[in-house]
Structure formats: structure tokens, C-alpha cells
Design a protein around this motif. Structure first.
Motif, mmCIF file in Angstrom:
data_model
loop_
_atom_site.group_PDB
_atom_site.id
_atom_site.type_symbol
_atom_site.label_atom_id
_atom_site.label_comp_id
_atom_site.label_asym_id
_atom_site.label_seq_id
_atom_site.Cartn_x
_atom_site.Cartn_y
_atom_site.Cartn_z
ATOM 1 N N MET A 78 63.553 32.142 -5.935
ATOM 2 C CA MET A 78 64.328 33.309 -5.692
ATOM 3 C C MET A 78 65.719 33.269 -6.457
ATOM 4 S SD MET A 78 63.909 36.346 -2.908
ATOM 5 C CE MET A 78 65.146 37.396 -2.528
ATOM 6 N N ALA A 79 66.019 34.572 -6.951
ATOM 7 C CA ALA A 79 67.181 34.606 -7.757
ATOM 8 C C ALA A 79 68.244 34.370 -6.490
ATOM 9 C CB ALA A 79 67.282 36.010 -8.401
ATOM 10 N N ARG A 80 69.534 34.135 -6.789
ATOM 11 C CA ARG A 80 70.361 34.135 -5.784
ATOM 12 C C ARG A 80 71.251 35.633 -6.039
ATOM 13 N NH1 ARG A 80 75.106 30.233 -5.818
ATOM 14 N NH2 ARG A 80 75.524 31.356 -3.715
ATOM 15 N N ARG A 81 71.611 35.849 -4.800
ATOM 16 C CA ARG A 81 72.291 37.431 -5.075
ATOM 17 C C ARG A 81 73.516 37.459 -3.823
ATOM 18 N NH1 ARG A 81 67.788 41.841 -3.603
ATOM 19 N NH2 ARG A 81 67.631 40.451 -1.888
ATOM 20 N N PRO A 82 74.469 38.279 -4.314
ATOM 21 C CA PRO A 82 75.772 38.110 -3.634
ATOM 22 C C PRO A 82 75.849 38.825 -2.316
ATOM 23 C CG PRO A 82 76.104 39.492 -5.115
ATOM 24 C CD PRO A 82 74.717 39.108 -5.524
ATOM 25 N N ASN A 83 76.517 38.455 -1.296
ATOM 26 C CA ASN A 83 76.837 39.263 -0.232
ATOM 27 C C ASN A 83 78.147 40.236 -0.442
ATOM 28 O OD1 ASN A 83 74.670 38.430 1.277
ATOM 29 N ND2 ASN A 83 75.684 36.577 1.937
ATOM 30 N N ILE A 84 78.125 41.384 -0.101
ATOM 31 C CA ILE A 84 79.225 42.128 -0.219
ATOM 32 C C ILE A 84 79.942 42.874 1.108
ATOM 33 C CG2 ILE A 84 80.287 44.426 -1.389
ATOM 34 C CD1 ILE A 84 77.895 43.708 -3.451
ATOM 35 N N LEU A 85 81.070 42.713 1.448
ATOM 36 C CA LEU A 85 81.591 43.373 2.555
ATOM 37 C C LEU A 85 82.355 44.499 2.173
ATOM 38 C CD1 LEU A 85 82.083 43.403 5.899
ATOM 39 C CD2 LEU A 85 84.077 42.152 5.339
ATOM 40 N N LEU A 86 82.029 45.745 2.900
ATOM 41 C CA LEU A 86 82.462 46.968 2.770
ATOM 42 C C LEU A 86 83.328 47.236 3.949
ATOM 43 C CD1 LEU A 86 79.843 49.370 1.044
ATOM 44 C CD2 LEU A 86 81.611 47.996 -0.166
ATOM 45 N N THR A 87 84.729 47.421 3.970
ATOM 46 C CA THR A 87 85.495 47.639 5.352
ATOM 47 C C THR A 87 86.223 48.920 5.043
ATOM 48 O OG1 THR A 87 86.561 46.679 6.977
ATOM 49 C CG2 THR A 87 86.814 45.703 4.793
ATOM 50 N N GLY A 88 87.179 49.107 6.014
ATOM 51 C CA GLY A 88 88.006 50.333 6.007
ATOM 52 C C GLY A 88 88.904 50.387 6.849
ATOM 53 N N ALA A 89 89.596 51.403 7.380
ATOM 54 C CA ALA A 89 90.593 51.724 8.168
ATOM 55 C C ALA A 89 90.159 51.027 9.633
ATOM 56 C CB ALA A 89 90.905 53.005 8.450
ATOM 57 N N VAL A 90 91.042 50.412 10.281
ATOM 58 C CA VAL A 90 90.617 49.821 11.683
ATOM 59 C C VAL A 90 91.653 49.847 12.464
ATOM 60 C CG1 VAL A 90 91.421 47.386 11.205
ATOM 61 C CG2 VAL A 90 89.179 47.933 12.655
ATOM 62 N N LEU A 91 91.506 49.812 13.704
ATOM 63 C CA LEU A 91 92.718 49.955 14.672
ATOM 64 C C LEU A 91 92.619 48.549 15.466
ATOM 65 C CD1 LEU A 91 92.068 52.360 17.650
ATOM 66 C CD2 LEU A 91 90.101 51.516 16.214
ATOM 67 N N GLU A 92 94.003 48.199 15.938
ATOM 68 C CA GLU A 92 94.312 46.981 16.478
ATOM 69 C C GLU A 92 93.652 46.909 17.987
ATOM 70 O OE1 GLU A 92 96.533 44.383 14.133
ATOM 71 O OE2 GLU A 92 95.008 44.407 15.322
ATOM 72 N N VAL A 93 93.613 48.060 18.584
ATOM 73 C CA VAL A 93 93.225 47.918 19.952
ATOM 74 C C VAL A 93 91.802 47.956 20.351
ATOM 75 C CG1 VAL A 93 95.352 49.191 21.107
ATOM 76 C CG2 VAL A 93 93.441 50.511 20.031
ATOM 77 N N ALA A 94 91.350 47.752 21.445
ATOM 78 C CA ALA A 94 89.887 47.789 21.733
ATOM 79 C C ALA A 94 89.182 49.010 21.534
ATOM 80 C CB ALA A 94 89.774 47.145 22.896
ATOM 81 N N GLY A 95 88.072 48.828 21.427
ATOM 82 C CA GLY A 95 87.321 49.973 21.425
ATOM 83 C C GLY A 95 86.757 50.440 20.036
ATOM 84 N N LEU A 96 87.070 51.485 19.291
ATOM 85 C CA LEU A 96 86.374 51.740 17.896
ATOM 86 C C LEU A 96 86.155 50.564 17.120
ATOM 87 C CD1 LEU A 96 88.169 54.682 16.623
ATOM 88 C CD2 LEU A 96 85.901 54.607 17.491
ATOM 89 N N ARG A 97 87.020 49.630 16.911
ATOM 90 C CA ARG A 97 86.274 48.635 16.122
ATOM 91 C C ARG A 97 85.325 47.530 16.734
ATOM 92 N NH1 ARG A 97 90.959 44.195 15.437
ATOM 93 N NH2 ARG A 97 89.306 43.690 13.907
ATOM 94 N N ARG A 98 85.331 47.662 17.994
ATOM 95 C CA ARG A 98 84.411 46.741 18.503
ATOM 96 C C ARG A 98 83.037 47.843 18.941
ATOM 97 N NH1 ARG A 98 86.540 43.465 22.973
ATOM 98 N NH2 ARG A 98 88.545 44.582 23.103
ATOM 99 N N GLY A 99 83.030 48.974 19.018
ATOM 100 C CA GLY A 99 82.172 49.907 19.111
ATOM 101 C C GLY A 99 81.421 50.238 17.931
ATOM 102 N N HIS A 100 80.891 51.459 17.839
ATOM 103 C CA HIS A 100 80.259 51.810 16.560
ATOM 104 C C HIS A 100 80.781 53.143 16.200
ATOM 105 C CE1 HIS A 100 77.547 53.417 19.979
ATOM 106 N NE2 HIS A 100 77.681 54.601 19.080
ATOM 107 N N GLY A 101 81.906 53.537 16.767
ATOM 108 C CA GLY A 101 82.507 54.831 15.837
ATOM 109 C C GLY A 101 83.238 54.202 14.705
ATOM 110 N N THR A 102 83.237 55.107 13.657
ATOM 111 C CA THR A 102 83.759 54.420 12.566
ATOM 112 C C THR A 102 84.850 55.257 11.903
ATOM 113 O OG1 THR A 102 81.897 55.065 10.990
ATOM 114 C CG2 THR A 102 81.650 52.969 11.783
#
Ligand code: DAT
Length: 185
Positions: free
Chosen positions: A1-25
Motif C-alpha cells: 500500500m502507498a505511503r501517505r503522510p500524517n498531518i497535524l492541524l492545530t491552533g490557539a491553545v491555553l496554558e491552563v488546564a481545561g479547554l486544551r484537555r477537554g474538547h472545547g476548541t
């Protein structure tokens, strides 16, 4: 099977716990870009928030941010096999929980503060949650996190303010993906 790349799309995040570890984006356009990109390129789109929700991959609840806390180890275990196969677009508002070897390229989406503020307000974010998200966009937290977690050459910033930006990002990533596949197959 052909090799295909993995891509990460990311964006604003906050340092404190909560949103980044929850699912609010923080609405920078990752989902919109990721899903459309999957359609055009045939890669598989994975939203970490949805994955966690489906598998209940949580470890407690954050009272301050009123959202479940992501169980990062279980998320990584859940995805490992798929990532090894390749061809995955991962959408998450953080990036240092994933193994470095997973990704061939990382895109950090940027939205101007005024627009981000309006979009988040439109989603019903208020008070501290809203402030923190906008704040961290100002300080480029996520971009710095990405530059630390991955080789600098594979980390790219993408403007995500307008429909024209979206189209340009789609074209750019699609042609990068085609080139990658030609080079690796
Ligand atoms: P995220 O997945 O980062 O939370 P989203 O894809 O759900 O963000 O987008 C949040 C909102 O912004 C949604 O209403 C669609 C809109 N949007 C996304 N990309 C955009 C762009 N390039 N220009 C204008 N609006 C955009």
C-alpha cells in the motif's frame, strides 16, 4: 500500500488546564480545513475531541472550565495503529501530547484576535474561558509549543481569517501531500 503522510492541524491553545484537555476548541478553523482537506486528498480526518467523546477517554472533570479532562495516554494508545499506517489528519488545539514521530508536517492556524473573539462569543464563550483563549492567541503559545515539540522545519503557520485563506490553505496542503507521496512511493 502507498505511503501517505500524517498531518497535524492545530491552533490557539491555553496554558491552563481545561479547554486544551477537554474538547472545547478555540475556533481557528481546524475542523473546517481538516474535513475539506480529507475530502480532497483522501486522507482520514480525526478530531481528537470527538474521539475522546466517543471512547470516553477522560480522566476527571475540570470544574473551573466545566469540561472533562482528556486522558492523553489513552488517546495516544487509541490512535497509535492508525498513525503507523499513515494518511491521517489530526485536529487538536494542543500538540505536545502526541509522539513527535507521528507527524510529517504540522500547521498552526492563526486567526486575528478580533475575529477570534467574535467567533468565540458567537459560540457562547464568556468570561474567563473567552479571555484565556484570546490571550493565548496574542502570546502565540501554541506556535511556540509546536516549535518545541517538533522539528522547526516541519512547523508552519497558516493565516485563517477569510474564506480566501481557507482556499489557499487547502491548495497548499493538497499539493504538499501530492509531492510527499510522489517522493515517498
Ligand atoms: P476549530 O475546528 O478550530 O474549532 P472551526 O473549523 O469549527 O474551528 O471554525 C470555527 C468557525 O469559524 C466556524 O463557524 C467556521 C468559521 N471559519 C473557519 N475557517 C474560516 C475561515 N478561513 N474564514 C472564515 N471563517 C472561518
Amino acid at each position: 500500500m502507498a505511503r501517505r503522510p500524517n498531518i497535524l492541524l492545530t491552533g490557539a491553545v491555553l496554558e491552563v488546564a481545561g479547554l486544551r484537555r477537554g474538547h472545547g476548541t478555540p475556533g481557528v478553523g481546524k475542523t473546517t480545513l481538516g474535513k475539506e482537506l480529507a475530502q480532497r486528498s483522501g486522507l482520514t480526518y480525526v478530531n481528537i475531541g470527538d474521539l475522546a467523546q466517543e471512547g470516553q477517554l477522560y480522566d476527571g472533570y475540570d470544574e473551573e472550565y466545566q469540561c472533562p479532562i482528556l486522558d492523553e495516554d489513552r488517546v495516544v494508545d487509541e490512535l497509535e495503529e492508525k498513525m503507523e499506517e499513515g494518511g491521517v489528519i489530526v485536529d487538536y488545539h494542543g500538540c505536545d501530547l502526541f509522539p513527535e514521530r507521528w507527524f510529517h508536517i504540522v500547521f498552526v492556524l492563526r486567526t486575528d484576535n478580533t475575529q477570534l473573539y467574535t467567533r468565540l462569543e458567537g459560540r457562547g464563550y464568556t468570561g474567563k474561558k473567552l479571555q484565556d483563549n484570546v490571550q493565548c492567541e496574542i502570546f502565540q503559545t501554541i506556535y511556540e509549543e509546536a516549535m518545541e515539540a517538533y522539528r522547526e522545519e516541519i512547523v508552519h503557520q497558516l493565516p485563517s481569517n477569510t474564506p480566501e485563506d481557507l482556499e489557499q490553505n487547502l491548495e497548499q496542503i493538497s499539493s504538499w501531500t501530492e509531492r510527499w507521496m510522489k517522493e515517498h512511493n
